[in-house]
Scaffold this motif. Structure first.
Motif, PDB file in Angstrom:
ATOM      1  N   VAL A  72       0.729  -1.152  -0.004  1.00  0.00           N
ATOM      2  CA  VAL A  72      -0.027  -0.135  -0.091  1.00  0.00           C
ATOM      3  C   VAL A  72       0.989   1.075   0.067  1.00  0.00           C
ATOM      4  CG1 VAL A  72      -1.440   1.621   1.301  1.00  0.00           C
ATOM      5  CG2 VAL A  72      -2.000  -1.059   1.219  1.00  0.00           C
ATOM      6  N   GLN A  73       1.922   1.273   0.797  1.00  0.00           N
ATOM      7  CA  GLN A  73       2.843   2.570   0.975  1.00  0.00           C
ATOM      8  C   GLN A  73       3.408   2.834  -0.470  1.00  0.00           C
ATOM      9  OE1 GLN A  73       5.370   1.631   4.439  1.00  0.00           O
ATOM     10  NE2 GLN A  73       3.599   2.296   5.808  1.00  0.00           N
ATOM     11  N   GLN A  74       3.917   1.719  -0.952  1.00  0.00           N
ATOM     12  CA  GLN A  74       4.734   1.880  -2.566  1.00  0.00           C
ATOM     13  C   GLN A  74       3.703   2.158  -3.348  1.00  0.00           C
ATOM     14  OE1 GLN A  74       7.083  -1.728  -2.671  1.00  0.00           O
ATOM     15  NE2 GLN A  74       8.209  -1.271  -0.734  1.00  0.00           N
ATOM     16  N   VAL A  79      -0.686  -1.174  -4.831  1.00  0.00           N
ATOM     17  CA  VAL A  79      -2.268  -1.683  -4.697  1.00  0.00           C
ATOM     18  C   VAL A  79      -2.885  -0.622  -4.005  1.00  0.00           C
ATOM     19  CG1 VAL A  79      -1.851  -4.182  -4.774  1.00  0.00           C
ATOM     20  CG2 VAL A  79      -1.680  -3.075  -2.281  1.00  0.00           C
ATOM     21  N   ASP A  80      -4.132  -0.354  -4.339  1.00  0.00           N
ATOM     22  CA  ASP A  80      -4.756   0.736  -3.794  1.00  0.00           C
ATOM     23  C   ASP A  80      -5.292   0.336  -2.209  1.00  0.00           C
ATOM     24  OD1 ASP A  80      -5.352   2.427  -6.033  1.00  0.00           O
ATOM     25  OD2 ASP A  80      -5.935   0.442  -6.766  1.00  0.00           O
ATOM     26  N   ALA A  81      -5.357  -0.746  -1.962  1.00  0.00           N
ATOM     27  CA  ALA A  81      -5.649  -1.281  -0.581  1.00  0.00           C
ATOM     28  C   ALA A  81      -5.310  -2.843  -0.570  1.00  0.00           C
ATOM     29  CB  ALA A  81      -7.093  -1.138  -0.218  1.00  0.00           C
ATOM     30  N   ALA A  82      -5.261  -3.370   0.647  1.00  0.00           N
ATOM     31  CA  ALA A  82      -4.723  -4.940   1.098  1.00  0.00           C
ATOM     32  C   ALA A  82      -5.643  -5.405   1.992  1.00  0.00           C
ATOM     33  CB  ALA A  82      -3.289  -4.975   1.194  1.00  0.00           C
ATOM     34  N   LEU A  83      -5.908  -6.689   1.747  1.00  0.00           N
ATOM     35  CA  LEU A  83      -6.313  -7.654   2.650  1.00  0.00           C
ATOM     36  C   LEU A  83      -5.455  -8.772   3.368  1.00  0.00           C
ATOM     37  CD1 LEU A  83      -9.897  -8.052   0.858  1.00  0.00           C
ATOM     38  CD2 LEU A  83      -9.588  -6.946   2.918  1.00  0.00           C
ATOM     39  N   LYS A  84      -5.672  -9.023   4.564  1.00  0.00           N
ATOM     40  CA  LYS A  84      -4.777  -9.941   5.128  1.00  0.00           C
ATOM     41  C   LYS A  84      -5.662 -11.037   5.845  1.00  0.00           C
ATOM     42  CE  LYS A  84      -0.733 -11.031   8.108  1.00  0.00           C
ATOM     43  NZ  LYS A  84       0.266 -10.392   8.912  1.00  0.00           N
ATOM     44  N   VAL A  85      -5.762 -12.195   5.852  1.00  0.00           N
ATOM     45  CA  VAL A  85      -6.536 -13.227   6.366  1.00  0.00           C
ATOM     46  C   VAL A  85      -5.548 -13.696   7.718  1.00  0.00           C
ATOM     47  CG1 VAL A  85      -7.792 -15.388   6.443  1.00  0.00           C
ATOM     48  CG2 VAL A  85      -7.420 -13.833   4.275  1.00  0.00           C
ATOM     49  N   GLN A  86      -6.229 -13.178   8.720  1.00  0.00           N
ATOM     50  CA  GLN A  86      -5.324 -13.441  10.107  1.00  0.00           C
ATOM     51  C   GLN A  86      -5.772 -15.016  10.324  1.00  0.00           C
ATOM     52  OE1 GLN A  86      -5.897 -10.036  12.888  1.00  0.00           O
ATOM     53  NE2 GLN A  86      -3.706  -9.991  12.684  1.00  0.00           N
ATOM     54  N   THR A  87      -7.205 -15.267  10.565  1.00  0.00           N
ATOM     55  CA  THR A  87      -7.507 -16.334  11.008  1.00  0.00           C
ATOM     56  C   THR A  87      -8.642 -16.883   9.749  1.00  0.00           C
ATOM     57  OG1 THR A  87      -9.486 -15.488  12.447  1.00  0.00           O
ATOM     58  CG2 THR A  87      -7.400 -15.975  13.193  1.00  0.00           C
ATOM     59  N   GLY A 118     -14.034 -15.557  11.517  1.00  0.00           N
ATOM     60  CA  GLY A 118     -12.477 -15.235  11.251  1.00  0.00           C
ATOM     61  C   GLY A 118     -12.299 -13.821  11.095  1.00  0.00           C
ATOM     62  N   THR A 119     -10.994 -13.519  11.199  1.00  0.00           N
ATOM     63  CA  THR A 119     -10.393 -12.018  11.025  1.00  0.00           C
ATOM     64  C   THR A 119      -9.729 -11.729   9.893  1.00  0.00           C
ATOM     65  OG1 THR A 119     -10.122 -12.417  13.578  1.00  0.00           O
ATOM     66  CG2 THR A 119      -9.229 -10.598  12.383  1.00  0.00           C
ATOM     67  N   LEU A 120     -10.168 -10.894   9.236  1.00  0.00           N
ATOM     68  CA  LEU A 120      -9.816 -10.043   7.968  1.00  0.00           C
ATOM     69  C   LEU A 120      -9.306  -8.667   8.149  1.00  0.00           C
ATOM     70  CD1 LEU A 120      -9.410 -10.621   5.028  1.00  0.00           C
ATOM     71  CD2 LEU A 120     -11.785  -9.843   4.612  1.00  0.00           C
ATOM     72  N   GLN A 121      -7.969  -8.406   7.988  1.00  0.00           N
ATOM     73  CA  GLN A 121      -7.541  -6.909   8.213  1.00  0.00           C
ATOM     74  C   GLN A 121      -7.688  -6.375   6.931  1.00  0.00           C
ATOM     75  OE1 GLN A 121      -3.512  -7.880   9.890  1.00  0.00           O
ATOM     76  NE2 GLN A 121      -4.262  -6.768  11.510  1.00  0.00           N
ATOM     77  N   LEU A 122      -8.121  -5.089   7.086  1.00  0.00           N
ATOM     78  CA  LEU A 122      -7.970  -4.151   5.841  1.00  0.00           C
ATOM     79  C   LEU A 122      -6.716  -3.069   6.019  1.00  0.00           C
ATOM     80  CD1 LEU A 122      -9.011  -3.035   2.992  1.00  0.00           C
ATOM     81  CD2 LEU A 122     -10.848  -1.792   4.402  1.00  0.00           C
ATOM     82  N   PHE A 123      -5.849  -2.992   4.809  1.00  0.00           N
ATOM     83  CA  PHE A 123      -4.820  -1.995   4.861  1.00  0.00           C
ATOM     84  C   PHE A 123      -5.147  -0.870   3.754  1.00  0.00           C
ATOM     85  CE2 PHE A 123      -3.372  -6.011   6.598  1.00  0.00           C
ATOM     86  CZ  PHE A 123      -2.226  -5.528   7.621  1.00  0.00           C
ATOM     87  N   TYR A 124      -5.230   0.286   4.143  1.00  0.00           N
ATOM     88  CA  TYR A 124      -5.147   1.452   3.153  1.00  0.00           C
ATOM     89  C   TYR A 124      -4.808   2.606   3.943  1.00  0.00           C
ATOM     90  CZ  TYR A 124      -9.641   2.940   5.263  1.00  0.00           C
ATOM     91  OH  TYR A 124     -10.442   3.604   6.262  1.00  0.00           O
ATOM     92  N   LYS A 125      -4.588   3.481   3.197  1.00  0.00           N
ATOM     93  CA  LYS A 125      -4.001   4.884   3.904  1.00  0.00           C
ATOM     94  C   LYS A 125      -5.183   5.830   4.171  1.00  0.00           C
ATOM     95  CE  LYS A 125      -0.122   5.339   0.885  1.00  0.00           C
ATOM     96  NZ  LYS A 125       0.769   5.996  -0.145  1.00  0.00           N
TER      97      LYS A 125
END
Length: 408
Positions: free
Chosen positions: A94-96, A99-107, A117-124
């Protein structure tokens, strides 16, 4: 009055010779006000609403359920989905700008309700492009996926989704038509109106006082048998007429906003773009009464600004020095006008409407929002006229000093 008009004509001829003054008095307000009241909301509608029609890239770390992937990638009525791209480090991607955003499946994410389950959303966060585009689409897709899982589970149990929402809340817009069309950028209109009046009056005020002192023509003017108060009133009238010209073209530009909006609004505009344009005030319409109120307010504001500029210029030894005295006036207009965006939190009293210039801004804002109160308009006009009279008396006293024509 004949002598006053003679001085006024002379000052106006001097002002009209300056093409830059004509530009700032006539063309700039006529073009800039429609540009900001129509063009800016249209641009924002295109930028924000256009994000729904653009397919953004979203990075993925981990395995997404097929139904959720389909929900993220599919086109919907509101716009296009997103393109999913495997990434290693979601934060770095995201920082570079990969991608415009990112998803990370934690569980592990469930494929049916009952598990979690847990899903993280990364964006500015705070980035309007990301928030109105990729992040908004991801949030909507995850919400729709959750609703689908819950709906299927309830159906298996013989229950309906309404079981989870026993009370349905519907929102009804209680704003009148003018409030709805004025949008979030309505506070800009009083700001530009007074700024153009200030710009139109500045050149005439400084040239007819500090400019004449700098050129050494003040002595010859004061040596004439014309009384000094007559000379001052002529200069004041010329400055006010220049300011009123700017005010008139500003109001004209405001009145042209609605027909211009109809001409430039794209016929195939999406629902998201239309909603965004409406939210920012891209369909502002003023009736005849509203235009009259704005014109009267602008006229009295021009009187105050002209008298104030003339008074300040009498202290200056040169045009440049006069401009340094006048520069803070811009802040005195910009700061209150900027604070008008929080006017919904303000319970304006009658005293505030009677305050010179501040009351004018409030009246113009009320007018574009369809909430004009005629007593408040009269208070504003009265406060401006009283202040203009006091400043004129002060300027007359300063103009009567013996050393007014000489550089000190």
């Amino acid at each position: 009055m004949a002598n006053v008009w003679t001085v006024t004509q002379q000052e106006l001829r001097s002002t009209l010779r300056d093409r830059r003054t004509l530009m700032s008095t006539v063309l700039v307000p006529l073009l800039m006000i429609p540009l900001f009241t129509v063009g800016l909301p249209l641009l924002l509608g295109t930028l924000f609403g256009g994000q729904a029609q653009t397919r953004q890239t979203v990075g993925v770390v981990g395995e997404l359920p097929p139904a959720l992937k389909s929900q993220l990638e599919q086109d919907s009525k509101s716009g296009k989905g997103v393109r999913l791209l495997p990434v290693g480090d979601p934060t770095a991607a995201v920082q570079q700008g990969d991608v415009d955003a990112a998803l990370k499946v934690q569980t592990r994410l469930p494929s049916e309700a009952g598990n979690s389950g847990t899903l993280q959303l990364f964006y500015k966060v705070g980035n309007l492009k990301a928030e109105s585009g990729a992040a908004d689409k991801v949030k909507s897709a995850v919400s729709a996926y959750n609703d689908a899982l819950v709906g299927r589970k309830l159906a298996q149990l013989g229950l309906t989704p309404t079981l989870l929402t026993p009370v349905k809340l519907s929102v009804v817009n209680a704003s009148n038509a003018a409030e709805a069309s004025s949008g979030a950028l309505a506070f800009i209109i009083p700001l530009f109106l007074l700024q153009f009046i200030l710009a139109g009056a500045t050149a005439a005020a400084t040239d007819s006082t500090a400019g004449e002192r700098e050129r050494g023509t003040f002595e010859a003017l004061l040596a004439t048998p014309t009384p000094r108060h007559t000379l001052l009133l002529g200069k004041l009238l010329a400055t006010t007429l220049t300011a009123l010209t700017a005010a008139a073209f500003s109001v004209l530009g405001l009145s042209l906003s609605a027909p211009i909006a109809l001409l430039v609004t794209p016929a195939g505009q999406s629902a998201a773009q239309s909603a965004t344009q409406q939210a920012f005030g891209g369909s502002l319409v003023l009736g005849a009464g509203g235009l009259l109120a704005v014109l009267l307010t602008a006229t009295t504001a021009a009187l105050v600004i002209s008298a104030l500029l003339l008074t300040l210029s009498l202290f200056a030894r040169s045009v440049r020095e006069a401009q340094t005295y006048i520069a803070p006036l811009t802040l005195l207009i910009v700061l209150p006008a900027t604070l008008l965006q929080f006017a919904d939190f303000l319970r304006a009293s009658d005293a505030l409407y009677a305050a010179p210039l501040v009351g004018s801004m409030l009246v113009v804002l009320d007018t574009v929002k369809g909430a004009l109160s005629w007593p408040h308009l009269l208070l504003s006009l009265g406060g401006n006229v009283l202040m203009a009279a006091l400043l004129t008396l002060l300027a007359t006293r300063l103009f009567g000093r013996e050393g007014v024509a000489f550089k000190k």
